[in-house]
Design a protein around this motif. Structure first.
Motif, PDB file in Angstrom:
ATOM      1  N   ASP A 177       8.618  14.821  38.945  1.00 48.08           N
ATOM      2  CA  ASP A 177       9.674  14.933  37.932  1.00 48.08           C
ATOM      3  C   ASP A 177      10.559  13.696  37.938  1.00 48.08           C
ATOM      4  O   ASP A 177      10.927  13.182  36.871  1.00 48.08           O
ATOM      5  CB  ASP A 177      10.518  16.187  38.182  1.00 48.08           C
ATOM      6  CG  ASP A 177       9.820  17.462  37.722  1.00 48.08           C
ATOM      7  OD1 ASP A 177       8.813  17.350  37.002  1.00 48.08           O
ATOM      8  OD2 ASP A 177      10.273  18.552  38.103  1.00 48.08           O
ATOM      9  N   ASP A 180       8.607  10.775  36.448  1.00 45.28           N
ATOM     10  CA  ASP A 180       8.498  10.943  34.999  1.00 45.28           C
ATOM     11  C   ASP A 180       9.845  10.671  34.315  1.00 45.28           C
ATOM     12  O   ASP A 180       9.902  10.045  33.252  1.00 45.28           O
ATOM     13  CB  ASP A 180       8.021  12.353  34.651  1.00 45.28           C
ATOM     14  CG  ASP A 180       6.570  12.593  35.042  1.00 45.28           C
ATOM     15  OD1 ASP A 180       5.861  11.597  35.316  1.00 45.28           O
ATOM     16  OD2 ASP A 180       6.154  13.769  35.082  1.00 45.28           O
ATOM     17  N   ASN A 181      10.930  11.158  34.932  1.00 47.07           N
ATOM     18  CA  ASN A 181      12.254  10.963  34.340  1.00 47.07           C
ATOM     19  C   ASN A 181      12.671   9.494  34.342  1.00 47.07           C
ATOM     20  O   ASN A 181      13.340   9.028  33.417  1.00 47.07           O
ATOM     21  CB  ASN A 181      13.293  11.801  35.085  1.00 47.07           C
ATOM     22  CG  ASN A 181      13.234  13.264  34.726  1.00 47.07           C
ATOM     23  OD1 ASN A 181      12.752  13.627  33.645  1.00 47.07           O
ATOM     24  ND2 ASN A 181      13.696  14.129  35.609  1.00 47.07           N
ATOM     25  N   TRP A 183      10.699   6.837  34.010  1.00 42.90           N
ATOM     26  CA  TRP A 183      10.008   6.182  32.900  1.00 42.90           C
ATOM     27  C   TRP A 183      10.519   6.695  31.558  1.00 42.90           C
ATOM     28  O   TRP A 183      10.698   5.934  30.612  1.00 42.90           O
ATOM     29  CB  TRP A 183       8.512   6.405  33.035  1.00 42.90           C
ATOM     30  CG  TRP A 183       7.682   5.760  31.956  1.00 42.90           C
ATOM     31  CD1 TRP A 183       6.746   6.358  31.171  1.00 42.90           C
ATOM     32  CD2 TRP A 183       7.692   4.382  31.560  1.00 42.90           C
ATOM     33  NE1 TRP A 183       6.164   5.453  30.318  1.00 42.90           N
ATOM     34  CE2 TRP A 183       6.730   4.228  30.525  1.00 42.90           C
ATOM     35  CE3 TRP A 183       8.413   3.273  31.969  1.00 42.90           C
ATOM     36  CZ2 TRP A 183       6.488   3.003  29.906  1.00 42.90           C
ATOM     37  CZ3 TRP A 183       8.174   2.043  31.335  1.00 42.90           C
ATOM     38  CH2 TRP A 183       7.230   1.931  30.328  1.00 42.90           C
ATOM     39  N   ARG A 184      10.775   7.984  31.486  1.00 43.98           N
ATOM     40  CA  ARG A 184      11.304   8.574  30.254  1.00 43.98           C
ATOM     41  C   ARG A 184      12.662   7.966  29.916  1.00 43.98           C
ATOM     42  O   ARG A 184      12.958   7.677  28.747  1.00 43.98           O
ATOM     43  CB  ARG A 184      11.431  10.086  30.412  1.00 43.98           C
ATOM     44  CG  ARG A 184      12.033  10.831  29.228  1.00 43.98           C
ATOM     45  CD  ARG A 184      11.171  10.711  28.003  1.00 43.98           C
ATOM     46  NE  ARG A 184      11.699  11.494  26.886  1.00 43.98           N
ATOM     47  CZ  ARG A 184      11.336  11.315  25.617  1.00 43.98           C
ATOM     48  NH1 ARG A 184      10.426  10.394  25.308  1.00 43.98           N
ATOM     49  NH2 ARG A 184      11.844  12.056  24.671  1.00 43.98           N
ATOM     50  N   GLN A 187      12.134   4.653  28.329  1.00 44.11           N
ATOM     51  CA  GLN A 187      11.580   4.787  26.981  1.00 44.11           C
ATOM     52  C   GLN A 187      12.637   5.174  25.954  1.00 44.11           C
ATOM     53  O   GLN A 187      12.662   4.627  24.843  1.00 44.11           O
ATOM     54  CB  GLN A 187      10.457   5.825  26.981  1.00 44.11           C
ATOM     55  CG  GLN A 187       9.188   5.387  27.697  1.00 44.11           C
ATOM     56  CD  GLN A 187       8.147   6.484  27.710  1.00 44.11           C
ATOM     57  OE1 GLN A 187       8.368   7.577  28.259  1.00 44.11           O
ATOM     58  NE2 GLN A 187       7.006   6.223  27.098  1.00 44.11           N
ATOM     59  N   ILE A 188      13.505   6.117  26.304  1.00 42.34           N
ATOM     60  CA  ILE A 188      14.519   6.585  25.350  1.00 42.34           C
ATOM     61  C   ILE A 188      15.872   5.932  25.572  1.00 42.34           C
ATOM     62  O   ILE A 188      16.839   6.236  24.881  1.00 42.34           O
ATOM     63  CB  ILE A 188      14.662   8.119  25.398  1.00 42.34           C
ATOM     64  CG1 ILE A 188      15.192   8.589  26.765  1.00 42.34           C
ATOM     65  CG2 ILE A 188      13.335   8.786  25.066  1.00 42.34           C
ATOM     66  CD1 ILE A 188      15.463  10.092  26.833  1.00 42.34           C
TER      67      ILE A 188
END
Length: 317
Positions: A177, A180-181, A183-184, A187-188
């Motif tokens: 998690d 993933d967070n 990289w997320r 991205q955002i």
């Protein structure tokens, strides 16, 4: 005396608020009409990456493409004939190639927006998007799933973690998690989400930070004029030499490491003084950084999203 946490948080927020307006045109060789197509205008965060907009560029220019079935990941961008490395953050690319005059922090009006620059700043930055003739000798090919960009980012984060701690254990032990967070968040462009993970990397339990992750980028003029660089064979247009060295948080005297002492240690010919930029200026996020800046504080508040201080060298005179 260490800077208060609120000050470092404020600096990080300013860094993350920096953005660059782009004017992206379709390459003539890929355009089916005799006239130029309309430009694609977008404002990208300095900490973002060009591949994030390739799908939008493909959709925007599809009707103008000679070969509209080309995949978005076949696209690449250039500036004045120089292919732009997609794994470099947008802000670093702009500092290296745009020719913009860096902002002087000592004359910047209070609360001026990042990249407000001077009236002569080359904004918006005009780039060309190509959908053919991929320069495989200069750029690694992107894949449709975006794995190449993700792998490049994660590898750089691991490298930064290893430099800071002497081990990559902290980043390797992140939960799925958290990974993933992280990289997320890039991205955002979400600073709050980013810090939920990045704070774990900067404050590893049972470990003491040892070094500041730094990469220094030398233009061709600096490479050829500095005796502490190695002579190289002819390089392609826009070649930039990247210099790295371990930068401890403290000097042997136990004084805090500053940007001036670090650059003098890494590139003494280009930065012969620890206090004043006599031959070149260190530029970070579009601004000339004072030589007295504390390296530990810069590493915590002004690093790019991959954990590195990416410092562009701009020669004087």
């Amino acid at each position: 005396m260490p800077a208060p946490a609120s000050r470092l948080a404020g600096l990080q927020k300013q860094v993350w608020s920096g953005s660059i307006p782009l004017d992206i045109r379709l390459a003539t060789a890929d355009c089916r009409s005799y006239d130029d197509s309309d430009p694609y205008l977008v404002q990208l965060p300095r900490l973002s990456y060009l591949p994030f907009v390739l799908a939008r560029l493909h959709a925007f220019f599809k009707d103008s493409l000679i070969h509209p079935d080309v995949a978005p990941n076949e696209a690449w961008l250039s500036f004045e004939g120089v292919p732009l490395k997609w794994h470099y953050p947008v802000g670093l690319l702009y500092d290296l190639f745009s020719g913009a005059e860096p902002i002087k922090l000592d004359v910047l009006p209070e609360d001026a927006p990042p990249d407000s620059g001077s009236p002569s700043s080359p904004l918006p930055w005009r780039l060309i998007v190509h959908f053919s003739d991929y320069p495989g000798d200069q750029l690694i090919q992107l894949d449709a799933e975006g794995r190449a960009l993700l792998d490049s980012y994660i590898n750089t984060v691991k490298e930064a973690d290893f430099i800071r701690n002497g081990t990559a254990r902290t980043v390797m032990s992140l939960s799925k998690d958290d990974s993933d967070n992280l990289w997320r968040a890039v991205q955002i462009h979400d600073l709050r989400l980013f810090n939920t993970v990045n704070n774990k990397l900067l404050n590893p339990p049972g470990l003491e930070l040892r070094h500041v992750p730094v990469k220094v980028y030398l233009p061709t003029s600096a490479t050829h004029s500095a005796s502490d660089t190695i002579a190289e064979d002819a390089q392609p247009s826009g070649h930039i030499r990247v210099v790295q060295a371990l930068v401890p948080l403290f000097l042997a005297t136990r004084q805090p490491q500053t940007l001036g002492t670090a650059l003098n240690g890494i590139l003494p010919t280009i930065f012969p003084s620890r206090r004043n930029p006599l031959l070149a200026q260190p530029v970070l996020h579009g601004a000339v950084v004072p030589m007295s800046a504390n390296m530990e504080e810069l590493g915590k508040a002004a690093a790019y999203a991959d954990g590195f201080l990416h410092i562009a060298v701009v020669m004087l005179g």
